[in-house]
Enzyme design. Structure first.
Site, short mmCIF file in Angstrom:
data_model
loop_
_atom_site.label_atom_id
_atom_site.label_comp_id
_atom_site.label_asym_id
_atom_site.label_seq_id
_atom_site.Cartn_x
_atom_site.Cartn_y
_atom_site.Cartn_z
NE ARG A 191 -2.03 -1.65 3.57
CZ ARG A 191 -2.46 -1.80 4.81
NH1 ARG A 191 -3.66 -1.36 5.15
NH2 ARG A 191 -1.70 -2.38 5.71
CE LYS B 186 0.61 -2.38 9.69
NZ LYS B 186 -0.61 -2.60 10.51
CE1 TYR C 173 -5.52 2.46 10.11
CE2 TYR C 173 -4.41 2.06 8.02
CZ TYR C 173 -5.57 2.32 8.73
OH TYR C 173 -6.76 2.43 8.08
CG HIS D 239 -2.16 -1.07 15.07
ND1 HIS D 239 -3.50 -1.09 15.39
CD2 HIS D 239 -2.10 -1.01 13.71
CE1 HIS D 239 -4.22 -1.05 14.28
NE2 HIS D 239 -3.40 -1.00 13.25
CD GLU E 254 -3.73 2.88 15.24
OE1 GLU E 254 -2.83 2.70 16.09
OE2 GLU E 254 -3.52 3.31 14.08
CG ASP F 47 -4.07 -4.87 13.52
OD1 ASP F 47 -4.80 -5.27 14.45
OD2 ASP F 47 -4.50 -4.22 12.56
#
Length: 373
Positions: free
Chosen positions: A15, A75, A94, A96, A118, A270
């Site tokens: 991506r 990511k 993102y 996490h 997120e 994740d």
């Protein structure tokens, strides 16, 4: 503002954070956009497409990080990126962090401003930047599970939808939120027998109404989950607690009671995983067998459909990134509560309570961190 994006370094992550259409939006607003060469090729966006949209193509990620005030990613930063982040630079991706203590320490050490897609949260409680990838992951979970139920391989050799004279596979979805809803949609469409277990009665009621009795629902409890798993061919782990590590709701003992060759897809991996036997895999080696059950636990599942995923992700993140670029980081955070809720770390402080709790680190509200308190 100078805005940048780089080629994703996570294994098999295709991506890209900004598409050429998003670049054009920034350029029209008067901003400079840096795109690392080949950043979009995994999603079939070429350097020439970015240049035509007004981007400056640069040779290395080091140059992007050195010049950009706002770095948009997909990511979490990888080890090769840790030392490139700098104090006051905004990293929008993102993250996490609750499941990534090493990334958290890098973010704190560099004193960057880390904003997590997120945890950007609207006043109604929805998570607009997590939702599209949850939709993709939920749909993919059933596709991947159906694939690994087949042979050759360790699966049971079961066709998800069955055939005349042979009943369909039983799919158990643990979690009734966005991931769960999308997994149900695909599983029902393929003809499986579907049971959803969750702790939100309103969501279960919605599924019951939508599928008019074609989907069984159950209130979550350890005993209920254990009983359902005994008969399951495919289990989708779809439990999310915003910003926090996923709670473990399926124990090793429950997995041990499943049928040999059945399949688990833990979409919550994740965030650490909601199944005790889960550990993260990758697109090169996506499965392993534990307690006789096949486990698929790829944290960046949507990376396998980068054209689709990049398009929707870029379209939804760009308005927030433009707000940062137009107003400046601090002013945008102060003005927009949704964006403020996305700030997980600010200049060396953890500013999201869920992350702080999960990692046992001090929590400082973002308003206090911004004021120097």
């Amino acid at each position: 503002m100078i805005v940048g994006t780089v080629r994703e370094r996570k294994l098999e992550e295709f991506r890209v954070a900004l598409t050429p259409a998003s670049v054009a939006d920034f350029v029209r607003a008067g901003h400079t956009v840096l795109v690392e060469t080949h950043a979009g090729e995994g999603a079939h966006h070429l350097d020439a497409d970015y240049a035509a949209a007004g981007a400056e193509i640069v040779a290395t990620m080091e140059e992007v990080y050195a010049r950009a005030e706002l770095v948009c990613g997909v990511k979490e930063p990888q080890p090769s990126e840790y030392a490139l982040m700098r104090e006051g630079q905004a990293i929008f991706t993102y993250l996490h962090l609750a499941a990534e203590p090493e990334v958290t320490q890098a973010v704190l050490a560099t004193k960057c401003i880390a904003i997590a897609y997120e945890t950007v949260r609207l006043p109604d409680g929805s998570l607009p930047l997590l939702a599209p990838m949850s939709e993709v992951a939920g749909r993919m979970a059933v596709e991947e599970g159906a694939h690994y139920l087949k042979r050759p391989g360790p699966g049971r050799g079961v066709l998800l939808g069955g055939i005349a004279g042979v009943p369909p596979a039983h799919v158990v979805v643990v979690g009734s939120g966005n991931v769960g809803h999308n997994a149900v949609r695909i599983a029902v469409g393929l003809g499986a027998r579907v049971t959803v277990v969750g702790n939100r009665v309103d969501q279960l009621r919605e599924l019951d109404h939508q599928y008019a009795g074609r989907v069984a629902t159950a209130i979550s409890s350890p005993a209920t989950i254990a009983e359902l798993l005994k008969d399951a061919d495919l289990v989708i782990g779809a439990v999310l607690v915003e910003g926090q590590r996923a709670p473990v709701v399926v124990t090793r003992e429950m997995v041990r009671g499943m049928q040999p060759g059945s399949v688990i897809v833990d979409v919550a991996v994740d965030q650490g995983g909601c199944i005790e036997t889960t550990h993260a895999t990758d697109h090169d080696h996506p499965i392993y067998v534990d307690e006789g059950v096949v486990h698929y636990a790829v944290p960046n599942m949507p990376g396998a459909v980068p054209r689709t995923a990049s398009g929707v992700l870029s379209a939804l993140t760009t308005p927030f990134a433009l707000e940062i670029a137009n107003r400046g980081v601090d002013a945008a955070i102060a003005r927009d509560p949704a964006l403020a809720h996305g700030v997980n770390a600010y200049r060396g402080h953890i500013t999201h309570e869920g992350v702080a709790t999960a990692l046992r680190l001090p929590y400082v509200p973002v308003e206090r961190a911004m004021s120097g308190g």
